[in-house]
Design a protein around this motif. Structure first.
Motif, PDB file in Angstrom:
ATOM      1  N   ALA A 111       0.808  -1.215   0.000  1.00 54.01           N
ATOM      2  CA  ALA A 111       0.000   0.000   0.000  1.00 54.01           C
ATOM      3  C   ALA A 111       0.843   1.268   0.000  1.00 54.01           C
ATOM      4  O   ALA A 111       0.335   2.344   0.280  1.00 54.01           O
ATOM      5  N   HIS A 112       2.125   1.173  -0.279  1.00 55.13           N
ATOM      6  CA  HIS A 112       2.997   2.354  -0.314  1.00 55.13           C
ATOM      7  C   HIS A 112       4.001   2.185  -1.461  1.00 55.13           C
ATOM      8  O   HIS A 112       4.249   1.072  -1.919  1.00 55.13           O
ATOM      9  N   PRO A 113       4.585   3.291  -1.934  1.00 56.05           N
ATOM     10  CA  PRO A 113       5.475   3.217  -3.105  1.00 56.05           C
ATOM     11  C   PRO A 113       6.941   2.954  -2.763  1.00 56.05           C
ATOM     12  O   PRO A 113       7.793   2.982  -3.646  1.00 56.05           O
ATOM     13  N   PHE A 114       7.244   2.704  -1.491  1.00 55.40           N
ATOM     14  CA  PHE A 114       8.631   2.596  -1.086  1.00 55.40           C
ATOM     15  C   PHE A 114       9.136   1.158  -1.158  1.00 55.40           C
ATOM     16  O   PHE A 114       8.366   0.205  -1.055  1.00 55.40           O
ATOM     17  N   HIS A 115      10.438   1.035  -1.337  1.00 54.08           N
ATOM     18  CA  HIS A 115      11.064  -0.278  -1.493  1.00 54.08           C
ATOM     19  C   HIS A 115      11.579  -0.764  -0.141  1.00 54.08           C
ATOM     20  O   HIS A 115      12.479  -0.158   0.453  1.00 54.08           O
ATOM     21  N   LEU A 116      11.004  -1.868   0.352  1.00 54.95           N
ATOM     22  CA  LEU A 116      11.488  -2.486   1.583  1.00 54.95           C
ATOM     23  C   LEU A 116      12.608  -3.450   1.204  1.00 54.95           C
ATOM     24  O   LEU A 116      12.376  -4.493   0.598  1.00 54.95           O
ATOM     25  N   VAL A 117      13.838  -3.079   1.539  1.00 57.81           N
ATOM     26  CA  VAL A 117      15.007  -3.823   1.094  1.00 57.81           C
ATOM     27  C   VAL A 117      15.067  -5.185   1.769  1.00 57.81           C
ATOM     28  O   VAL A 117      14.852  -5.310   2.978  1.00 57.81           O
ATOM     29  N   SER A 118      15.358  -6.215   0.993  1.00 53.90           N
ATOM     30  CA  SER A 118      15.518  -7.562   1.534  1.00 53.90           C
ATOM     31  C   SER A 118      16.823  -7.663   2.312  1.00 53.90           C
ATOM     32  O   SER A 118      17.771  -6.912   2.053  1.00 53.90           O
ATOM     33  N   TYR A 160      15.191  -4.819 -13.208  1.00 52.02           N
ATOM     34  CA  TYR A 160      14.426  -6.030 -13.531  1.00 52.02           C
ATOM     35  C   TYR A 160      13.218  -6.247 -12.614  1.00 52.02           C
ATOM     36  O   TYR A 160      12.206  -6.802 -13.040  1.00 52.02           O
ATOM     37  N   LEU A 161      13.322  -5.835 -11.345  1.00 50.48           N
ATOM     38  CA  LEU A 161      12.229  -6.072 -10.405  1.00 50.48           C
ATOM     39  C   LEU A 161      11.269  -4.896 -10.298  1.00 50.48           C
ATOM     40  O   LEU A 161      10.191  -5.025  -9.716  1.00 50.48           O
ATOM     41  N   GLY A 162      11.666  -3.726 -10.815  1.00 49.29           N
ATOM     42  CA  GLY A 162      10.780  -2.560 -10.801  1.00 49.29           C
ATOM     43  C   GLY A 162      10.547  -1.965  -9.436  1.00 49.29           C
ATOM     44  O   GLY A 162       9.509  -1.344  -9.185  1.00 49.29           O
ATOM     45  N   ASN A 163      11.514  -2.125  -8.514  1.00 50.50           N
ATOM     46  CA  ASN A 163      11.331  -1.624  -7.149  1.00 50.50           C
ATOM     47  C   ASN A 163      11.638  -0.138  -7.009  1.00 50.50           C
ATOM     48  O   ASN A 163      11.282   0.470  -6.000  1.00 50.50           O
ATOM     49  N   HIS A 164      12.317   0.450  -7.996  1.00 53.61           N
ATOM     50  CA  HIS A 164      12.683   1.863  -7.887  1.00 53.61           C
ATOM     51  C   HIS A 164      11.584   2.734  -8.478  1.00 53.61           C
ATOM     52  O   HIS A 164      11.670   3.209  -9.611  1.00 53.61           O
ATOM     53  N   THR A 165      10.546   2.929  -7.679  1.00 57.17           N
ATOM     54  CA  THR A 165       9.447   3.807  -8.077  1.00 57.17           C
ATOM     55  C   THR A 165       9.910   5.263  -8.019  1.00 57.17           C
ATOM     56  O   THR A 165      11.042   5.559  -7.619  1.00 57.17           O
ATOM     57  N   LEU A 166       9.029   6.179  -8.402  1.00 57.59           N
ATOM     58  CA  LEU A 166       9.388   7.603  -8.369  1.00 57.59           C
ATOM     59  C   LEU A 166       9.742   8.047  -6.946  1.00 57.59           C
ATOM     60  O   LEU A 166      10.665   8.841  -6.749  1.00 57.59           O
ATOM     61  N   ALA A 167       9.016   7.535  -5.963  1.00 53.23           N
ATOM     62  CA  ALA A 167       9.304   7.897  -4.569  1.00 53.23           C
ATOM     63  C   ALA A 167      10.688   7.381  -4.155  1.00 53.23           C
ATOM     64  O   ALA A 167      11.450   8.083  -3.481  1.00 53.23           O
ATOM     65  N   VAL A 168      11.014   6.168  -4.561  1.00 47.91           N
ATOM     66  CA  VAL A 168      12.326   5.606  -4.245  1.00 47.91           C
ATOM     67  C   VAL A 168      13.425   6.380  -4.960  1.00 47.91           C
ATOM     68  O   VAL A 168      14.483   6.678  -4.391  1.00 47.91           O
ATOM     69  N   GLN A 169      13.187   6.745  -6.221  1.00 53.25           N
ATOM     70  CA  GLN A 169      14.181   7.512  -6.970  1.00 53.25           C
ATOM     71  C   GLN A 169      14.435   8.874  -6.332  1.00 53.25           C
ATOM     72  O   GLN A 169      15.582   9.338  -6.285  1.00 53.25           O
ATOM     73  N   ARG A 170      13.382   9.507  -5.805  1.00 51.03           N
ATOM     74  CA  ARG A 170      13.570  10.790  -5.114  1.00 51.03           C
ATOM     75  C   ARG A 170      14.445  10.611  -3.881  1.00 51.03           C
ATOM     76  O   ARG A 170      15.322  11.440  -3.601  1.00 51.03           O
ATOM     77  N   GLY A 171      14.213   9.544  -3.152  1.00 53.51           N
ATOM     78  CA  GLY A 171      15.028   9.276  -1.973  1.00 53.51           C
ATOM     79  C   GLY A 171      16.485   9.013  -2.324  1.00 53.51           C
ATOM     80  O   GLY A 171      17.402   9.499  -1.648  1.00 53.51           O
TER      81      GLY A 171
END
Length: 265
Positions: free
Chosen positions: A7-14, A71-82
């Protein structure tokens, strides 16, 4: 039943082993370097092992980050801003590092003590002519900044050939700059042990040279990713970060040239 909905655009790192491996390698590298400087036996082998371990750990870490973003598409716009903010703060910290070097240089240069002969450069030191190799290096480094900017605009416009051309020429000019910097050191009439002037000169230009080598590797990765079709017109964060870092290197060199080479001579 477990849901994969996020429910959020951020990437929770494994969980990853690379941060702790990199930290251990850095600790080993600094320890081995100090031991080598003090002439401890076999310390050079420890240094080589630590440097190899650091390169391997960081390469595998970057590989995972590239996989997550490409490849996994985890870098959304919010992640890219961070990530952009992180790169920006890192560059600010590097700018403050060089500020300390310039502070030390001008502290002695603006008011040279009696021990220096009340003269800057100190008596007995022949400064490098700013209109020879330093001027050529300035032209080369600024030209590389033009090429890397051209590469950036080419990526945004979808011009693959222009992007490859710009990044490749940037790398070539960066290597030429590094080689000429090494030549300058070999023909210089003073060393790092020649008082405050020698220490500030080699500390400032040497660390800038280290940043040039890091930036060159950074842009080489960007070049490889363009070749591998990773970079698109709206998703090229790694390349953009390397370009921002390279412009920082350009600006620092301008300050070094004006203050250390031109004013200091």
């Amino acid at each position: 039943m477990r849901s994969n909905f996020q429910a959020h655009p951020f990437h929770l790192v494994s969980p990853s082993p690379w941060p702790i491996n990199t930290s251990g390698s850095l600790l080993s590298l600094t320890t081995a370097l100090v031991l080598s400087i003090h002439g401890f036996i076999y310390a050079i082998y420890f240094l080589i092992f630590a440097l190899t371990s650091l390169i391997v750990s960081m390469s595998l870490w970057f590989r995972d980050v590239i996989s997550e973003g490409t490849y996994l598409g985890n870098h959304t716009l919010a992640v890219q801003r961070g990530l952009n903010m992180g790169v920006g703060l890192f560059i600010v910290s590097e700018a403050l590092f060089f500020l300390g070097i310039f502070w030390a240089y001008f502290h002695s240069g603006l008011s040279p003590t009696v021990e220096m002969g009340a003269h800057w450069p100190p008596m007995g030191i022949q400064a490098i002519n700013p209109f020879e190799l330093p001027l050529l290096n300035t032209i080369i480094l600024l030209s590389s900044g033009v090429f890397v900017t051209y590469a950036h605009h080419s990526v945004i416009q979808g011009n693959r050939a222009g992007a490859l051309f710009g990044t490749l020429y940037t790398v070539i000019l960066a290597i030429i700059f590094t080689v000429l910097q090494g030549v300058e050191y070999t023909v210089s009439s003073f060393t790092i042990s020649d008082g405050t002037f020698g220490s500030c000169f080699y500390f400032g230009t040497g660390f800038h040279g280290l940043h040039v080598m890091i930036g060159t590797a950074f842009i080489c990765v960007g070049l490889w990713r363009i070749l591998a079709y990773h970079s698109t017109d709206n998703h090229h964060l790694g390349l953009e970060s390397s370009i921002l870092y390279w412009h920082f290197v350009d600006v620092v060199w301008l300050f070094l040239y004006i203050s250390v080479y031109y004013w200091g001579s």
